[in-house]
Design a protein around this motif. Structure first.
Motif, PDB file in Angstrom:
ATOM      1  N   GLY A 188      70.866 -40.722 102.544  1.00  0.00           N
ATOM      2  CA  GLY A 188      70.587 -39.299 102.560  1.00  0.00           C
ATOM      3  C   GLY A 188      69.456 -38.809 101.689  1.00  0.00           C
ATOM      4  N   ASN A 204      66.697 -37.676 106.658  1.00  0.00           N
ATOM      5  CA  ASN A 204      67.574 -38.144 105.593  1.00  0.00           C
ATOM      6  C   ASN A 204      68.549 -39.166 106.182  1.00  0.00           C
ATOM      7  OD1 ASN A 204      66.386 -35.811 104.306  1.00  0.00           O
ATOM      8  ND2 ASN A 204      68.001 -34.587 105.253  1.00  0.00           N
ATOM      9  N   GLY A 235      73.032 -31.754  99.956  1.00  0.00           N
ATOM     10  CA  GLY A 235      71.907 -32.670 100.051  1.00  0.00           C
ATOM     11  C   GLY A 235      71.009 -32.586  98.837  1.00  0.00           C
ATOM     12  N   VAL A 251      73.031 -34.335 105.406  1.00  0.00           N
ATOM     13  CA  VAL A 251      73.313 -35.596 104.725  1.00  0.00           C
ATOM     14  C   VAL A 251      74.029 -36.488 105.730  1.00  0.00           C
ATOM     15  CG1 VAL A 251      74.539 -36.717 102.841  1.00  0.00           C
ATOM     16  CG2 VAL A 251      73.489 -34.469 102.481  1.00  0.00           C
ATOM     17  N   ARG A 252      73.382 -37.605 106.086  1.00  0.00           N
ATOM     18  CA  ARG A 252      73.937 -38.491 107.109  1.00  0.00           C
ATOM     19  C   ARG A 252      74.539 -39.747 106.494  1.00  0.00           C
ATOM     20  NH1 ARG A 252      68.914 -36.818 109.260  1.00  0.00           N
ATOM     21  NH2 ARG A 252      69.041 -35.696 111.242  1.00  0.00           N
ATOM     22  N   ASP A 275      70.812 -43.032 106.270  1.00  0.00           N
ATOM     23  CA  ASP A 275      71.684 -43.931 105.519  1.00  0.00           C
ATOM     24  C   ASP A 275      71.108 -45.335 105.613  1.00  0.00           C
ATOM     25  OD1 ASP A 275      73.715 -45.342 104.336  1.00  0.00           O
ATOM     26  OD2 ASP A 275      75.331 -44.431 105.502  1.00  0.00           O
ATOM     27  N   THR A 306      77.615 -36.484 109.799  1.00  0.00           N
ATOM     28  CA  THR A 306      76.992 -35.694 108.739  1.00  0.00           C
ATOM     29  C   THR A 306      78.060 -35.199 107.775  1.00  0.00           C
ATOM     30  OG1 THR A 306      77.120 -33.649 110.034  1.00  0.00           O
ATOM     31  CG2 THR A 306      75.102 -34.961 110.215  1.00  0.00           C
TER      32      THR A 306
END
Length: 642
Positions: free
Chosen positions: A261, A271, A342, A349-350, A273, A336
């Motif tokens: 993220g 963003n 974030g 935010v993943r 992972d 998410t």
């Protein structure tokens, strides 16, 4: 809310998971029991709700410095006040690294080195990315935090007669706050344990120093395996240690980064992972680690890769995934975390990664190239491994000539990317070499036919006469720095006029003050909003390409300038913003891999120039990657048509 700079961190780990420690002494990222597990401390992505473990002076009037104990992954944060100075020594003991475990330790050893020092300790865990509520139980020897089936135990470090821990309490959120007063020569601290079998217990200072000594010995012994003696050894050793920290020892899988993220543009949507093992990134690690003499790690990854090939292609399940979890599983469903704001408001935010199901044809070339290189260094595969590789190439025969998502994992639809074709050529070429050198059964006629067809296709459709360069995709004029690898892979010689013209075009469009962009997203939409910084791995690839082309002064200057963008402990993230700030997931394996490769190539070419020798013009596979830092082996002649 206030966030530290992404680069204001050091990394510690135990070869199964890792933690980021900010320069002010705060652990603001830690997942357990693995890199890709839910976070326990995640304030890096939400300062208010992510959780943290802070250790800092009680008084605000202090300065801090951070460094690694040389040749180790032990991080020292030094605090200085008018009344005294202290060090917080952070490390994670490495024990039974080949056996997956839920139990991990973060040791925070506090040493007063001058005067008196009062340190504040604040522990606020937030289980399951902050989605799990927790309860806390305080004892005389520490505290236990529980959330469902998960538990974190914090043990104090003290001596039997120690009464200097003051005002220990739990707040209304179940978070722990404590202060400790130290005088010169004293050692105190805390040891955090996940999945501890018993209640908190007091650690004696001597026991913690024993863990420290064992961890120092582990890293010193590992670094001693390196055979690299060239220039920039300190930077290469730090990069190698960083890569080791990002390797999941039970399987040999290397994560792209230990974080998720962190934005490629502050406030933007790029963003991702990165806590997974990419076929591409890990394949590159074979060159870098073998180039420095670390054979065990290279062998572990080739074993991991062999298992994936046998599972997918050998099992009749089709193409490889582009990435996997560190244990080899492929469940990477993207979601998410809407409750987190974030980093500096960079949302979404993943977690998970939706790109895992993309078709990226370049991974087959990277996989075969690493297998071939390992084979040349004595890490040869057995019968079942060869059968799996042969099946992979037979699959590629039927599928290389189609649109795909490409190396940059764009979300703007499939295209005929030149780099994907280039690496398909590499896959066939290395497969042919492996088969002929070991007299292995293979469909050599078919593989050769398709290798040569790809070569001709790239030369006719990947070359753009208008731009005087090889371009990102067929029937387009966009430049792409992934193609900087064309000469190092042996597809074209470093002095070929077509290659010199391509480098010149990239100089003019993709390079800015020695830093290199991946491509121009305005000219080649990638399906995402916003912009991005320069890609650090591309800058190091540019150094490599310049060195091979004989542009040594430019290569050396570019490399030295790039080193100035490292953070205070020598780490790199994915990108550099226009301000010079590091952005993207941190630290990034790809960047440190490409740093090592660029340094080894540049060092070898500088040695040739210093000796008065004519620069090497013949292509080597790989060119000038050697354990000693000198030129490796002899030139390998290219097959007809390549």
């Amino acid at each position: 809310m206030t966030y530290p700079n992404i680069a204001d961190h050091g990394l510690i780990g135990d070869l199964q998971t890792a933690a980021l420690v900010a320069g002010d002494g705060s652990i603001d990222w830690f997942c357990s029991p693995r890199f890709d597990s839910p976070s326990i401390f995640g304030s890096l992505l939400d300062e208010g709700r992510g959780g943290h473990f802070r250790a800092r002076p009680v008084d605000d009037g202090y300065t801090s410095k951070q460094l690694y104990l040389p040749g180790t992954a032990i991080l020292i944060t030094r605090f200085m006040t008018e009344g005294g100075a202290a060090e917080v020594v952070d490390f994670m003991p490495v024990s039974s690294s080949r056996v997956a475990t839920d139990r991990h330790r973060i040791v925070r050893m506090v040493r007063c080195v001058r005067g008196q020092f009062r340190l504040a300790l604040d522990i606020a865990p937030r289980f399951d990315y902050g989605r799990g509520r927790h309860e806390a139980q305080l004892t005389a020897d520490g505290c236990v935090f529980r959330s469902g089936q998960e538990a974190v135990t914090v043990n104090v470090v003290r001596e039997p007669d120690d009464d200097r821990v003051a005002r220990v309490h739990l707040d209304d959120h179940g978070d722990l706050h404590a202060e400790v007063l130290l005088t010169a020569g004293q050692t105190r601290g805390m040891v955090l344990e996940t999945a501890s079998a018993g209640p908190p217990r007091a650690f004696r200072a001597a026991e913690v120093r024993g863990l420290f000594d064992e961890t120092v010995a582990f890293w010193k012994d590992w670094v001693a395996q390196s055979t690299y003696v060239g220039r920039w050894r300190e930077q290469l050793i730090r990069s190698a240690i960083t890569l080791k920290l990002m390797t999941y020892a039970p399987t040999g899988g290397l994560v792209a980064a230990p974080t998720a993220g962190l934005p490629e543009q502050i406030g933007g949507e790029r963003n991702w992972d990165y806590r997974y093992t990419w076929i591409r990134d890990s394949s590159f690690s074979v060159y870098s680690l073998l180039g420095m003499g670390f054979t065990e790690e290279a062998a572990a990854f080739t074993g991991w890769l062999r298992d994936r090939v046998q599972e997918q292609v050998g099992g009749g399940e089709g193409p490889l995934k582009i990435m996997y979890r560190v244990d080899g599983s492929s469940d990477l469903v993207e979601e998410t975390l809407d409750h987190w704001e974030g980093y500096r408001g960079s949302r979404p935010v993943r977690i998970g990664n939706g790109a895992s199901d993309q078709l990226q044809l370049d991974i087959y070339g990277e996989a075969l190239d690493s297998i071939y290189f390992a084979d040349q260094r004595g890490l040869q595969m057995g019968h079942q491994g060869w059968r799996a590789v042969s099946g992979l190439l037979d699959w590629l025969v039927e599928h290389w000539d189609q649109p795909e998502e490409g190396i940059w994992e764009t979300r703007g639809g499939r295209k005929n990317f030149t780099y994907g074709r280039l690496m398909s050529w590499v896959a066939f070429d290395r497969g042919i070499r492996l088969a002929t050198s070991h007299a292995r059964p293979a469909h050599l006629g078919r593989w050769t036919e398709h290798r040569d067809a790809i070569y001709e296709q790239i030369m006719t459709r990947g070359w753009n006469a208008e731009r005087g360069a090889f371009v990102q995709e067929y029937d387009n004029t966009v430049l792409d720095s992934s193609l900087l690898r064309m000469s190092s892979l042996g597809f074209i010689t470093p002095t070929d006029p077509l290659w010199s013209s391509t480098l010149k075009a990239m100089d003019a469009e993709l390079v800015t003050d020695s830093l290199v962009y991946r491509y121009n997203p305005e000219a080649s939409p990638d399906g995402l909003r916003g912009s991005e910084g320069t890609f650090s791995l591309c800058t190091f690839a540019y150094v490599d390409a310049l060195a091979r082309a004989g542009r040594l002064d430019e290569a050396a200057l570019t490399f030295e300038k790039m080193l100035t963008y490292a953070n205070h402990v020598g780490l790199f993230s994915e990108e550099i913003a226009l301000t010079g700030e590091q952005i993207g997931n941190f630290p990034q394996a790809f960047t440190h891999l490409s740093l090592i490769d660029a340094a080894i190539t540049l060092n070898a070419q500088l040695d040739l120039a210093a000796s008065g020798a004519v620069p090497v013009r013949a292509v080597q596979i790989p060119v000038q990657r050697a354990a000693s830092g000198m030129v490796a082996g002899t030139a390998v002649s290219q097959p007809t048509g390549s």
